[in-house]
Design a protein around this motif. Structure first.
Motif, PDB file in Angstrom:
ATOM      1  N   THR A   1       0.829  -1.195   0.000  1.00  0.00           N
ATOM      2  CA  THR A   1       0.000   0.000   0.000  1.00  0.00           C
ATOM      3  C   THR A   1       0.869   1.253   0.000  1.00  0.00           C
ATOM      4  O   THR A   1       2.048   1.208   0.370  1.00  0.00           O
ATOM      5  N   THR A   2       0.261   2.378  -0.408  1.00  0.00           N
ATOM      6  CA  THR A   2       1.044   3.576  -0.690  1.00  0.00           C
ATOM      7  C   THR A   2       0.433   4.832  -0.077  1.00  0.00           C
ATOM      8  O   THR A   2      -0.069   5.706  -0.804  1.00  0.00           O
ATOM      9  N   PRO A   3       0.417   4.973   1.247  1.00  0.00           N
ATOM     10  CA  PRO A   3      -0.074   6.224   1.825  1.00  0.00           C
ATOM     11  C   PRO A   3       0.660   7.420   1.225  1.00  0.00           C
ATOM     12  O   PRO A   3       1.882   7.410   1.106  1.00  0.00           O
ATOM     13  N   GLU A   4      -0.106   8.426   0.825  1.00  0.00           N
ATOM     14  CA  GLU A   4       0.427   9.563   0.084  1.00  0.00           C
ATOM     15  C   GLU A   4       0.513  10.792   0.974  1.00  0.00           C
ATOM     16  O   GLU A   4      -0.471  11.211   1.574  1.00  0.00           O
ATOM     17  N   GLN A   5       1.718  11.360   1.067  1.00  0.00           N
ATOM     18  CA  GLN A   5       1.975  12.548   1.879  1.00  0.00           C
ATOM     19  C   GLN A   5       1.596  12.345   3.345  1.00  0.00           C
ATOM     20  O   GLN A   5       1.200  13.284   4.023  1.00  0.00           O
ATOM     21  N   GLN A   6       1.729  11.131   3.846  1.00  0.00           N
ATOM     22  CA  GLN A   6       1.389  10.861   5.240  1.00  0.00           C
ATOM     23  C   GLN A   6       2.169   9.667   5.757  1.00  0.00           C
ATOM     24  O   GLN A   6       2.684   8.854   4.990  1.00  0.00           O
ATOM     25  N   VAL A   7       2.243   9.579   7.074  1.00  0.00           N
ATOM     26  CA  VAL A   7       2.977   8.502   7.740  1.00  0.00           C
ATOM     27  C   VAL A   7       2.068   7.883   8.794  1.00  0.00           C
ATOM     28  O   VAL A   7       1.520   8.598   9.641  1.00  0.00           O
ATOM     29  N   PRO A   8       1.875   6.575   8.765  1.00  0.00           N
ATOM     30  CA  PRO A   8       1.050   5.927   9.801  1.00  0.00           C
ATOM     31  C   PRO A   8       1.629   6.142  11.201  1.00  0.00           C
ATOM     32  O   PRO A   8       2.847   6.235  11.373  1.00  0.00           O
ATOM     33  N   ASN A   9       0.758   6.207  12.182  1.00  0.00           N
ATOM     34  CA  ASN A   9       1.197   6.390  13.557  1.00  0.00           C
ATOM     35  C   ASN A   9       1.913   5.165  14.102  1.00  0.00           C
ATOM     36  O   ASN A   9       2.776   5.275  14.973  1.00  0.00           O
ATOM     37  N   GLU A  10       1.529   3.986  13.589  1.00  0.00           N
ATOM     38  CA  GLU A  10       2.112   2.736  14.062  1.00  0.00           C
ATOM     39  C   GLU A  10       2.422   1.854  12.864  1.00  0.00           C
ATOM     40  O   GLU A  10       1.922   2.098  11.754  1.00  0.00           O
ATOM     41  N   PRO A  11       3.229   0.820  13.053  1.00  0.00           N
ATOM     42  CA  PRO A  11       3.513  -0.099  11.946  1.00  0.00           C
ATOM     43  C   PRO A  11       2.235  -0.728  11.402  1.00  0.00           C
ATOM     44  O   PRO A  11       1.274  -0.946  12.137  1.00  0.00           O
ATOM     45  N   LEU A  12       2.230  -0.982  10.100  1.00  0.00           N
ATOM     46  CA  LEU A  12       1.117  -1.684   9.472  1.00  0.00           C
ATOM     47  C   LEU A  12       1.429  -3.172   9.439  1.00  0.00           C
ATOM     48  O   LEU A  12       2.586  -3.586   9.574  1.00  0.00           O
TER      49      LEU A  12
END
Length: 481
Positions: free
Chosen positions: A297-308
């Motif tokens: 998956t490719t979150p765009e201009q963002q960073v997840p708070n925790e590991p996926l």
């Protein structure tokens, strides 16, 4: 890229311009690949951590957002500007006429390879075709392409831009990714001239005109087949334009997907089977379309708070725009490095975008940033590559990674300034660690004293290392256990 308003999941950097208006929500329901070759390629890719993204096309001549200004939607990023902006049809004709003046005579992919390699980038994803339909490769399916006699650059021996880029980066062992837009706003089988385009979607009902939709499916299949056949080893097929999807896959909890009216099934099983027959082990990234063809998956201009719980990559611009904009504001080396650290501490990869200009080169600022990043990576890269996330992931301005192949932890002490100043004591809270064999500071030969008590490590920093350590952006402590 898809453009909608968003808030960062984790506010690490602050962007303005059209990048601020871009969002890509992560898909739900990840399906892990079963093909052993795909699994092996995906594992290799996960260890690379840092890649180069490039959005480039004729639009760079106007310094406008890539493709979107010809999309008839009333959104901030689709606004038309300039002398042709008052009339849509006039604007679109002038936009498509940019083909005739596109002449990037400074195009030198070897220069890009050198800069990206020094920065520590390990893979590249290049826009072979964006939504406007202009092909940056020598397709036989359309004359709207960089190698057409209509294109000023076509007489240049390097006119097949995609081939030249893939060849240059392959020589230095980069993994190769082909970005490809599923929608094509130039194709008469997607935006049929019989109807005016209404929005980003196909402008006719495929169910009413199945023969026309089949022509578009074949057009797409054939173009991807060309990229998989004539351009050397391709590791990643990175498909954008997630509104081209089976209607059954639409997630109505996502705002932009609510506007998808028609079933736009492009036949991914057929495409993927063909592509992997030509490129065994190919990673397929059908963005936002959860299932067996979205291998990461490719979150765009963002960073997840925790590991996926699956492979992922944040695609983020170095400047404020995906495409070249004169005078764009680039992130500092400090911002990029700490962004990379945060992403890797969550188990992801960073795909950093740089938009080449109309002359075929990057802004000098981009080269300067890559030089600074490379200087840092040469000292600290061992904590980045082939690592995985490890609890507690981060605490305050400290971020953790764990080496995949040995019992080594890394603690990144990040700084908001280029110069790193260390306190007299650094306290780390580790989980499931009962013994530490050694603690070192990367880039320093000075021995450190530490004490481990009930999972808490206290590292004493000598006075001469606190302010004058010659470290920049982030200090990295290596702990063997």
């Amino acid at each position: 890229m898809k453009k909608t308003q968003f808030l960062f999941l984790l506010m690490l950097v602050f962007c303005t311009g059209n990048a601020l208006a871009q969002e890509h929500q992560m898909s739900k329901g990840y399906v892990a690949p079963t093909d052993p070759l795909v699994k092996a390629n995906l594992k290799k890719w996960q260890g690379l951590k840092f890649g180069l993204f490039m959005h480039w096309g004729t639009y760079s001549q106007w310094g406008v957002v890539e493709s979107w200004s010809i999309c008839p939607e009333d959104e901030g990023w689709t606004q038309r500007k300039g002398p042709y902006s008052s009339d849509y049809n006039t604007y679109k004709k002038a936009y498509e006429n940019l083909q005739t003046t596109f002449n990037p005579v400074k195009f030198d992919p070897e220069k890009w390879v050198k800069a990206a390699k020094y920065a520590g980038m390990k893979y590249v994803v290049f826009t072979t075709k964006h939504h406007d339909g202009f092909s940056m490769f020598d397709t036989k399916q359309t004359d709207y392409k960089v190698t057409s006699a209509k294109t000023a650059f076509s007489s240049n021996p390097k006119s097949n831009v995609t081939k030249e880029i893939f060849k240059a980066f392959s020589k230095d062992n980069f993994m190769i990714g082909a970005y490809f837009s599923k929608p094509d706003w130039h194709s008469e089988d997607y935006w049929w001239p019989y109807f005016p385009p209404k929005d980003r979607n196909v402008n006719y009902a495929p169910a009413k005109h199945p023969e026309k939709w089949q022509k578009f499916k074949d057009f797409t299949y054939n173009q991807i087949g060309e990229l998989m056949t004539d351009y050397g080893k391709v590791d990643i097929l990175w498909l954008d334009g997630g509104w081209v999807r089976p209607k059954s896959t639409i997630d109505t909890t996502v705002d932009w997907q609510k506007a998808i009216t028609f079933n736009q099934d492009i036949d991914m099983p057929r495409i993927a089977a063909m592509a992997r027959q030509k490129q065994p082990g190919l990673i397929v990234v059908d963005r936002t379309v959860a299932g067996q063809y979205e291998n990461y998956t490719t979150p765009e201009q963002q960073v997840p708070n925790e590991p996926l719980d699956h492979p992922w990559e944040s695609c983020i611009t170095m400047g404020n725009s995906w495409s070249y904009v004169p005078g764009d504001k680039y992130k500092t080396a400090n911002e990029v490095i700490n962004l990379l650290i945060k992403i890797v501490s969550r188990g992801g990869n960073l795909l950093m975008n740089i938009g080449p200009g109309p002359d075929g080169d990057w802004d000098p600022v981009a080269y300067s940033r890559l030089q600074q990043i490379g200087d840092w990576m040469k000292i600290n890269g061992e904590g980045i590559y082939n690592s995985t996330s490890v609890a507690p992931y981060s605490e305050g301005n400290v971020y953790y990674t764990k080496a995949l192949n040995n019992n080594t932890l890394y603690a990144f002490y990040s700084s908001t300034r280029d110069v790193v100043e260390l306190p007299s004591t650094i306290t780390l809270h580790l989980k499931d660690i009962s013994k530490i064999k050694a603690v070192t500071l990367l880039g320093s030969k000075q021995k450190l004293k530490w004490k481990l008590t009930n999972g808490v490590v206290n590292i004493s920093i000598p006075a001469n290392l606190q302010a004058k350590n010659n470290l920049t952006q982030a200090a990295v402590f290596k702990m063997s256990y």
